[in-house]
Design a protein around this motif. Structure first.
Motif, PDB file in Angstrom:
ATOM      1  N   PRO A  95       4.898  -6.486  -9.804  1.00  0.00           N
ATOM      2  CA  PRO A  95       4.685  -7.356 -10.973  1.00  0.00           C
ATOM      3  C   PRO A  95       3.229  -7.730 -11.189  1.00  0.00           C
ATOM      4  CG  PRO A  95       6.578  -8.100  -9.701  1.00  0.00           C
ATOM      5  CD  PRO A  95       5.901  -7.054  -8.874  1.00  0.00           C
ATOM      6  N   ASP A  96       2.493  -7.892 -10.109  1.00  0.00           N
ATOM      7  CA  ASP A  96       1.064  -8.189 -10.219  1.00  0.00           C
ATOM      8  C   ASP A  96       0.347  -7.050 -10.938  1.00  0.00           C
ATOM      9  OD1 ASP A  96      -1.797  -8.239  -9.443  1.00  0.00           O
ATOM     10  OD2 ASP A  96      -1.205  -9.930  -8.201  1.00  0.00           O
ATOM     11  N   GLY A 109       1.346  -6.912 -14.632  1.00  0.00           N
ATOM     12  CA  GLY A 109       0.661  -7.925 -15.420  1.00  0.00           C
ATOM     13  C   GLY A 109      -0.759  -7.527 -15.744  1.00  0.00           C
ATOM     14  N   ALA A 154      -2.120  -6.853 -19.629  1.00  0.00           N
ATOM     15  CA  ALA A 154      -3.209  -7.675 -20.170  1.00  0.00           C
ATOM     16  C   ALA A 154      -4.448  -6.843 -20.487  1.00  0.00           C
ATOM     17  CB  ALA A 154      -3.561  -8.783 -19.180  1.00  0.00           C
ATOM     18  N   LYS A 212      -4.564 -17.058 -13.896  1.00  0.00           N
ATOM     19  CA  LYS A 212      -4.525 -16.739 -12.461  1.00  0.00           C
ATOM     20  C   LYS A 212      -4.225 -17.990 -11.644  1.00  0.00           C
ATOM     21  CE  LYS A 212      -7.535 -14.296 -10.259  1.00  0.00           C
ATOM     22  NZ  LYS A 212      -6.703 -13.359  -9.464  1.00  0.00           N
ATOM     23  N   GLY A 252      -0.549 -18.939 -12.093  1.00  0.00           N
ATOM     24  CA  GLY A 252       0.326 -18.024 -11.371  1.00  0.00           C
ATOM     25  C   GLY A 252       0.301 -18.266  -9.872  1.00  0.00           C
ATOM     26  N   TYR A 301       8.140 -12.764  -8.342  1.00  0.00           N
ATOM     27  CA  TYR A 301       7.817 -11.786  -9.373  1.00  0.00           C
ATOM     28  C   TYR A 301       7.105 -12.425 -10.574  1.00  0.00           C
ATOM     29  CZ  TYR A 301      10.659  -8.152  -7.118  1.00  0.00           C
ATOM     30  OH  TYR A 301      11.162  -7.230  -6.256  1.00  0.00           O
ATOM     31  N   PHE A 337       3.248 -11.855 -11.649  1.00  0.00           N
ATOM     32  CA  PHE A 337       2.985 -11.215 -12.944  1.00  0.00           C
ATOM     33  C   PHE A 337       1.943 -12.028 -13.720  1.00  0.00           C
ATOM     34  CE2 PHE A 337       3.667 -10.753 -17.494  1.00  0.00           C
ATOM     35  CZ  PHE A 337       3.690  -9.374 -17.649  1.00  0.00           C
ATOM     36  N   VAL A 338       2.085 -13.354 -13.714  1.00  0.00           N
ATOM     37  CA  VAL A 338       1.132 -14.217 -14.419  1.00  0.00           C
ATOM     38  C   VAL A 338      -0.259 -14.096 -13.807  1.00  0.00           C
ATOM     39  CG1 VAL A 338       0.558 -16.616 -14.985  1.00  0.00           C
ATOM     40  CG2 VAL A 338       2.929 -15.827 -15.162  1.00  0.00           C
ATOM     41  N   GLN A 339      -0.339 -14.052 -12.473  1.00  0.00           N
ATOM     42  CA  GLN A 339      -1.653 -13.912 -11.831  1.00  0.00           C
ATOM     43  C   GLN A 339      -2.280 -12.566 -12.175  1.00  0.00           C
ATOM     44  OE1 GLN A 339      -4.095 -13.393  -9.339  1.00  0.00           O
ATOM     45  NE2 GLN A 339      -3.469 -11.273  -9.060  1.00  0.00           N
ATOM     46  N   PHE A 372      -1.670 -10.786 -14.855  1.00  0.00           N
ATOM     47  CA  PHE A 372      -2.015 -10.850 -16.277  1.00  0.00           C
ATOM     48  C   PHE A 372      -3.363 -11.540 -16.450  1.00  0.00           C
ATOM     49  CE2 PHE A 372      -1.863 -11.999 -20.691  1.00  0.00           C
ATOM     50  CZ  PHE A 372      -1.047 -11.053 -21.301  1.00  0.00           C
TER      51      PHE A 372
END
Length: 355
Positions: free
Chosen positions: A112-113, A116, A120, A143, A146, A167, A171-173, A175
């Motif tokens: 997921p990282d 993301g 992005a 970041k 996340g 997950y 993903f947010v981090q 992104f």
């Protein structure tokens, strides 16, 4: 050649003891190397200044550091890539040593990282003309959110985590990293004259690589210090449940007090061990290896849970430190110009690890 030799010596004296100091028990020579790196690096600056004064070609153009955008940008780069390296180190240790994930399980948790980052960065080029360096602010903030969310998850259920719980935070981090890494070099070099672009790019890449080494070393110290200091408390938290399980099976003929005492010693020793794969004296105690297979399995499960909780707590603390550094980076970016004199590249091959 002289400048290269002095700089290499200074960086070696600084980074080598940070990398191997803990495993070596912080001997006297590690502290001596760290102390010696200061005058050596200062000597490099003096050498380069004299080289410029004589009309030579210095390795490092010191006048570039009068450019505020460039200097601040290097600090932003140092914090971004340093924290990134520390985060990946902590995640790998937690998954593979703390939770005993297989390589496939650990690798799938990283997916997921990477996703993301891919999503992005795919439209970063369209956002740079509109947002400029504020895109870096947004990326750093994402970041931090996340990784902060991941720290909360770890603090609550880190000892029994299965992987999918991380997950979304990862993903947010990723992104957020996708909005920072690609445009960063363009932002840092945006106020550099064309004649100095090569020298400035070299300084940027050196800073990037150095930040990874220093980030792993310093944030690794945070991780392992927390791992060792929190093990006793975690052992004490789990010991009552282990005692109750052993007491509930009187047929096992186990010295419950001796077993729980040895359990606490083993948890603490294993957390402080330089090699987690080596059986320490406390963990080899006969009280932790009874003849009854069921009791032996109960003790082993308690030790596994303690190890997972200890690594989860250490990683959560590491992530909290990283979030603080990312927020510092977030505010540093405001010192950079919002726009650029020339378009920042959407994707720059500045390192093998894009983040």
């Amino acid at each position: 050649p002289g400048g290269v030799a002095i700089l290499s010596a200074g960086l070696f004296l600084f980074t080598f003891p940070l990398v191997v100091g803990r495993d070596s028990g912080w001997p006297w020579w590690a502290w001596l190397c760290l102390a010696a790196s200061v005058p050596v690096l200062a000597g490099f600056v003096v050498f380069e200044r004299n080289m410029s004064a004589r009309g030579g070609s210095p390795l490092l153009e010191l006048r570039l550091f009068r450019n505020r955008t460039f200097t601040v940008g290097l600090f932003v780069t140092l914090l971004f890539y340093g924290t990134n390296a520390g985060y990946f180190l902590g995640l790998a240790l937690y998954l593979q040593i703390g939770l005993h994930f297989s390589p496939l399980q650990a690798g799938s948790t990283f997916v997921p990282d990477a996703l993301g980052f891919l999503v992005a960065s795919s439209f970063t080029a369209r956002l740079i003309p509109r947002l400029g360096s504020r895109l870096l602010n947004l990326g750093l903030l994402l970041k931090a959110i996340g990784l902060g969310s991941a720290a909360v998850v770890l603090w609550r259920i880190g000892g029994t985590l299965h992987g999918p719980e991380l997950y979304l935070p990862l993903f947010v981090q990723g992104f957020g990293a996708g909005w920072v890494s690609p445009p960063l070099i363009g932002t840092v070099l945006s106020r550099i004259k064309s004649d100095d672009a090569g020298a400035a790019s070299g300084i940027f890449v050196t800073t990037q690589q150095l930040s990874g080494a220093v980030g792993v070393a310093l944030l690794g110290l945070v991780f392992f210090s927390t791992l060792g200091s929190g093990a006793g408390q975690i052992g004490a938290e789990i010991a009552p449940a282990l005692r109750a399980q052993l007491t509930a099976n009187p047929a096992a003929a186990v010295d419950v007090s001796a077993t729980t005492d040895r359990f606490g010693v083993c948890v603490a020793e294993r957390a402080r061990a330089r090699d987690p794969g080596v059986l320490t004296a406390g963990c080899a105690a006969p009280a932790l290896h009874p003849a009854d297979p069921a009791v032996r399995a109960t003790i082993a499960d308690a030790l596994t849970l303690a190890n997972a909780r200890d690594y989860a707590r250490a990683f959560a603390v590491l992530l909290a430190v990283i979030v603080g550094l990312l927020l510092l980076d977030f505010f540093l970016v405001f010192a950079l110009p919002r726009g650029t004199d020339r378009a920042a590249p959407a994707a720059q091959p500045v390192a093998a690890d894009a983040q």
